[in-house]
Scaffold this motif. Structure first.
Motif, PDB file in Angstrom:
ATOM      1  N   UNK A 168       0.730  -1.157  -0.022  1.00 29.89           N
ATOM      2  CA  UNK A 168       0.022   0.050  -0.035  1.00 29.89           C
ATOM      3  C   UNK A 168       0.786   1.104  -0.122  1.00 29.89           C
ATOM      4  N   UNK A 169       0.221   2.487  -0.466  1.00 22.60           N
ATOM      5  CA  UNK A 169       0.988   3.579   0.016  1.00 22.60           C
ATOM      6  C   UNK A 169       1.360   3.895   1.337  1.00 22.60           C
ATOM      7  N   UNK A 170       2.393   4.870   1.417  1.00 22.17           N
ATOM      8  CA  UNK A 170       2.865   5.279   2.820  1.00 22.17           C
ATOM      9  C   UNK A 170       1.577   5.552   3.440  1.00 22.17           C
ATOM     10  N   UNK A 171       1.629   5.101   4.632  1.00 26.73           N
ATOM     11  CA  UNK A 171       0.294   5.599   5.667  1.00 26.73           C
ATOM     12  C   UNK A 171       0.743   5.894   6.915  1.00 26.73           C
ATOM     13  N   UNK A 172      -0.181   6.600   7.715  1.00 27.39           N
ATOM     14  CA  UNK A 172       0.207   6.711   8.964  1.00 27.39           C
ATOM     15  C   UNK A 172      -0.361   5.677   9.969  1.00 27.39           C
ATOM     16  N   UNK A 173       0.310   5.193  10.802  1.00 26.58           N
ATOM     17  CA  UNK A 173       0.066   4.241  11.873  1.00 26.58           C
ATOM     18  C   UNK A 173      -0.985   4.645  12.787  1.00 26.58           C
ATOM     19  N   UNK A 174      -2.137   4.133  12.870  1.00 25.31           N
ATOM     20  CA  UNK A 174      -3.073   4.615  13.847  1.00 25.31           C
ATOM     21  C   UNK A 174      -2.732   4.582  15.174  1.00 25.31           C
ATOM     22  N   UNK A 177       1.396   6.725  15.234  1.00 21.83           N
ATOM     23  CA  UNK A 177       1.333   8.120  14.642  1.00 21.83           C
ATOM     24  C   UNK A 177       2.804   8.419  13.512  1.00 21.83           C
ATOM     25  N   UNK A 178       3.236   7.127  13.210  1.00 25.05           N
ATOM     26  CA  UNK A 178       4.291   7.095  12.255  1.00 25.05           C
ATOM     27  C   UNK A 178       4.002   6.684  10.895  1.00 25.05           C
ATOM     28  N   UNK A 179       4.732   7.191  10.079  1.00 24.91           N
ATOM     29  CA  UNK A 179       4.403   6.965   8.483  1.00 24.91           C
ATOM     30  C   UNK A 179       5.204   5.493   8.101  1.00 24.91           C
ATOM     31  N   UNK A 180       4.452   4.443   7.616  1.00 29.46           N
ATOM     32  CA  UNK A 180       4.939   3.132   7.525  1.00 29.46           C
ATOM     33  C   UNK A 180       4.436   2.706   5.961  1.00 29.46           C
ATOM     34  N   UNK A 181       5.561   1.793   5.520  1.00 31.05           N
ATOM     35  CA  UNK A 181       5.254   1.240   4.176  1.00 31.05           C
ATOM     36  C   UNK A 181       4.932  -0.255   4.608  1.00 31.05           C
ATOM     37  N   UNK A 182       3.549  -0.744   4.073  1.00 31.08           N
ATOM     38  CA  UNK A 182       3.266  -1.887   4.450  1.00 31.08           C
ATOM     39  C   UNK A 182       3.063  -2.874   3.254  1.00 31.08           C
ATOM     40  N   UNK A 183       3.523  -4.194   3.471  1.00 36.69           N
ATOM     41  CA  UNK A 183       3.614  -5.030   2.482  1.00 36.69           C
ATOM     42  C   UNK A 183       2.712  -6.098   2.722  1.00 36.69           C
ATOM     43  N   UNK A 243     -10.304  17.725   7.908  1.00 35.18           N
ATOM     44  CA  UNK A 243      -9.338  16.787   7.047  1.00 35.18           C
ATOM     45  C   UNK A 243      -8.410  15.884   8.162  1.00 35.18           C
ATOM     46  N   UNK A 244      -8.244  14.485   7.814  1.00 40.04           N
ATOM     47  CA  UNK A 244      -7.619  13.710   8.448  1.00 40.04           C
ATOM     48  C   UNK A 244      -6.467  13.025   7.730  1.00 40.04           C
ATOM     49  N   UNK A 245      -5.257  13.150   8.083  1.00 38.00           N
ATOM     50  CA  UNK A 245      -3.828  12.776   7.293  1.00 38.00           C
ATOM     51  C   UNK A 245      -3.854  11.261   7.614  1.00 38.00           C
ATOM     52  N   UNK A 246      -3.813  10.632   6.666  1.00 39.98           N
ATOM     53  CA  UNK A 246      -3.476   9.015   6.544  1.00 39.98           C
ATOM     54  C   UNK A 246      -2.630   8.544   5.685  1.00 39.98           C
ATOM     55  N   UNK A 247      -2.854   9.060   4.490  1.00 40.64           N
ATOM     56  CA  UNK A 247      -1.867   9.043   3.451  1.00 40.64           C
ATOM     57  C   UNK A 247      -1.340  10.364   2.978  1.00 40.64           C
ATOM     58  N   UNK A 248      -0.243  10.699   3.421  1.00 38.77           N
ATOM     59  CA  UNK A 248       0.543  12.015   3.237  1.00 38.77           C
ATOM     60  C   UNK A 248       0.230  12.240   1.566  1.00 38.77           C
ATOM     61  N   UNK A 249       0.505  11.501   0.828  1.00 41.37           N
ATOM     62  CA  UNK A 249       0.322  11.712  -0.670  1.00 41.37           C
ATOM     63  C   UNK A 249      -0.973  12.529  -0.898  1.00 41.37           C
TER      64      UNK A 249
END
Length: 540
Positions: A168-174, A177-183, A243-249
């Motif tokens: 998935x795209x870089x997203x914010x851990x619920x 609160x860190x940005x993580x790349x999940x596979x 607005x809620x930031x989950x996917x920075x992009x």
């Protein structure tokens, strides 16, 4: 009233022309410079736009490459983890097993998902906080999970997918609160979905906190007119506080730069820019600064904003205007002074001509006008000298004629006086003599008339033939008539002689008066001619 000189009038006119030419020149230069500055401002906006756009593209390209490398690492790790966990049930897998696998593959954490009813839930994880996490409401994430667990190919457009794998795209851990790349991986050898993931904060910092931001700061430092640059994610920006930031992009409202100059009409302008895909700008004032904010449409519903300090360009224009005016004044004074010196030098012969003409106006024609110039002044001096020579000759001739006329007048006066006396005496003598003769003749005629009367009476008393008597009487009467006519004629001639004498006298008086008037005119003309001083020797 003070008389104006040619030089003052000429310098005044030249000064006015120079002033007008200078004013028009300054106005044109200022106008064209203003156009050029406006063009420079537009070029700066264009340059910033290109640099930011290229930086974003290069950063995104680099990020994609890095993300692809990390994704490949996650894919490799996923295959290795699947091989390690193959044949084990979910109950046989412990948290310690997952921690060892995480450390072995240098991952941030590992979570295992399984389908429970219509939900897909995290059942095992190296991070206990992940256990029990439901994904039913995750949208395309849940869709991708379901397709992997069903053995289908992932059709989700977001993220990266390959056989049995999706990242998935870089997203914010619920919970962190860190940005993580999940596979996510499932090749059918395990009953669960393997989810290795890596902390992607560094990639996030490169993509969103550095990269374009560093370039924006560099542009602001190097370009004095640039106050602020920002890249706005319009859909997220328009949500405002909701607005809620989950996917920075997709969710970050302000992707790059800063946006401290907020205007009440920002949202309205952003909507117009996105709808029309056309650049807009707005002028506003912040403190003592005159600013212009440009809104430039970017792909993917993004807008680049550039705030330029219009005061910077206005100051340049003001300094240029002051410089132009100062230069014009200095140049004007220099040119004016040079023109004055040159005009004074060129008009110097005019002063000589004026002095010479004043001398001529006083009647002094003894000097020549000496101007040795090979131009119009020299030609004019020659013409004035020739005219002066001709006038001098005329005056010289006039003086000669006046002297001749004066001599003639004197001679006529003497002759007229002498003739007047002679004629007066002759007229008087003639008149007296004529009167005496006419008186004597009148007396004799009167005597004869009386004698004839007596004779008529005597004839009337004669006793002779009546015819003879009649003839005698007629003859005597005829003689008396002739004597009477002679007396009348004599009296008429005496009167004519008297009138003729009076006429001669009056005529002589008129001639005398005419001669006297001629004499007076001659004297007056002579006195006027004597005013002019000429060089008789040169003329002769």
């Amino acid at each position: 009233m003070k008389r104006k000189t040619v030089m003052s009038q000429m310098i005044l006119k030249i000064g006015i022309v120079l002033f007008l030419v200078g004013s028009v020149t300054i106005s044109l230069i200022y106008y064209f410079v203003a156009i050029q500055i406006n063009q420079v401002e537009k070029e700066e906006v264009s340059t910033v736009t290109k640099i930011v756009s290229n930086t974003m593209e290069s950063t995104q390209t680099s990020t994609k490459i890095i993300e692809n490398l990390i994704t490949q690492k996650l894919l490799t790790a996923s295959k290795g983890i699947a091989k390690e966990l193959q044949g084990k049930s979910i109950e046989q897998i412990t948290t310690e097993d997952l921690i060892k696998l995480k450390e072995h593959w240098n991952l941030y954490d590992i979570t295992l998902f399984m389908k429970k009813g219509d939900d897909i839930v995290a059942v095992k994880s190296s991070q206990p906080k992940e256990i029990g996490l439901s994904t039913k409401g995750w949208g395309f994430w849940y869709q991708a999970f379901d397709q992997l667990l069903s053995g289908k190919k992932v059709t989700v457009s977001e993220g990266y997918s390959t056989d049995h794998f999706w990242a998935g795209p870089i997203s914010l851990s619920e919970w962190e609160g860190k940005y993580i790349l999940y596979g996510y991986f499932n090749d059918g050898t395990t009953p669960f979905l393997i989810n290795p993931y890596i902390l992607d904060q560094d990639i996030y910092n490169i993509t969103y906190k550095s990269g374009p931001n560093q370039m924006i700061e560099k542009l602001k430092n190097e370009m004095n007119s640039v106050e602020e640059i920002s890249v706005i994610n319009v859909p997220a920006w328009l949500k405002g506080k909701e607005n809620k930031v989950v996917y920075p992009e997709f969710d970050e409202p302000l992707l790059y730069g800063t946006h401290s100059f907020s205007l009440p009409m920002d949202n309205e302008i952003l909507k117009k820019v996105m709808e029309n895909k056309k650049e807009l700008n707005v002028h506003f004032k912040s403190g003592s600064k005159q600013l212009t904010e440009y809104f430039i449409p970017f792909p993917q519903d993004r807008v680049l904003t550039i705030v330029l300090n219009s005061q910077f360009y206005e100051n340049i224009q003001k300094k240029l205007l002051i410089f132009l005016i100062f230069d014009f004044l200095v140049l004007f004074l220099v040119i004016f002074t040079l023109i004055r010196i040159i005009a004074k030098r060129q008009l110097k012969p005019l002063q000589k001509i004026i002095a010479h003409l004043r001398q001529l106006s006083r009647g002094d024609m003894t000097e020549k006008l000496d101007i040795r110039e090979n131009n119009e002044w020299g030609w004019l001096a020659i013409q004035i000298n020739e005219m002066t020579d001709k006038v001098s000759m005329l005056i010289s001739d006039l003086k000669k004629e006046v002297r001749s006329l004066n001599f003639l007048s004197y001679s006529l006066t003497e002759r007229a006086q002498s003739s007047l006396e002679t004629m007066s005496n002759s007229s008087t003598s003639l008149t007296v003599h004529a009167r005496t003769v006419f008186a004597e003749l009148g007396f004799q005629i009167e005597t004869l008339m009386r004698d004839l009367d007596i004779l008529v009476n005597t004839v009337s008393g004669l006793e002779v033939d009546s015819n003879l008597k009649t003839n005698l009487k007629d003859s005597i009467l005829n003689i008396g008539l002739k004597l009477s006519q002679m007396d009348d004629l004599m009296k008429s001639d005496a009167h004519s002689v008297t009138e003729l004498g009076m006429m001669f006298y009056d005529t002589l008086n008129e001639i005398t008066e005419a001669i006297n008037h001629l004499n007076n005119s001659t004297m007056d003309l002579q006195s006027k001619a004597e005013v002019f001083q000429i060089d008789e020797d040169e003329i002769n």
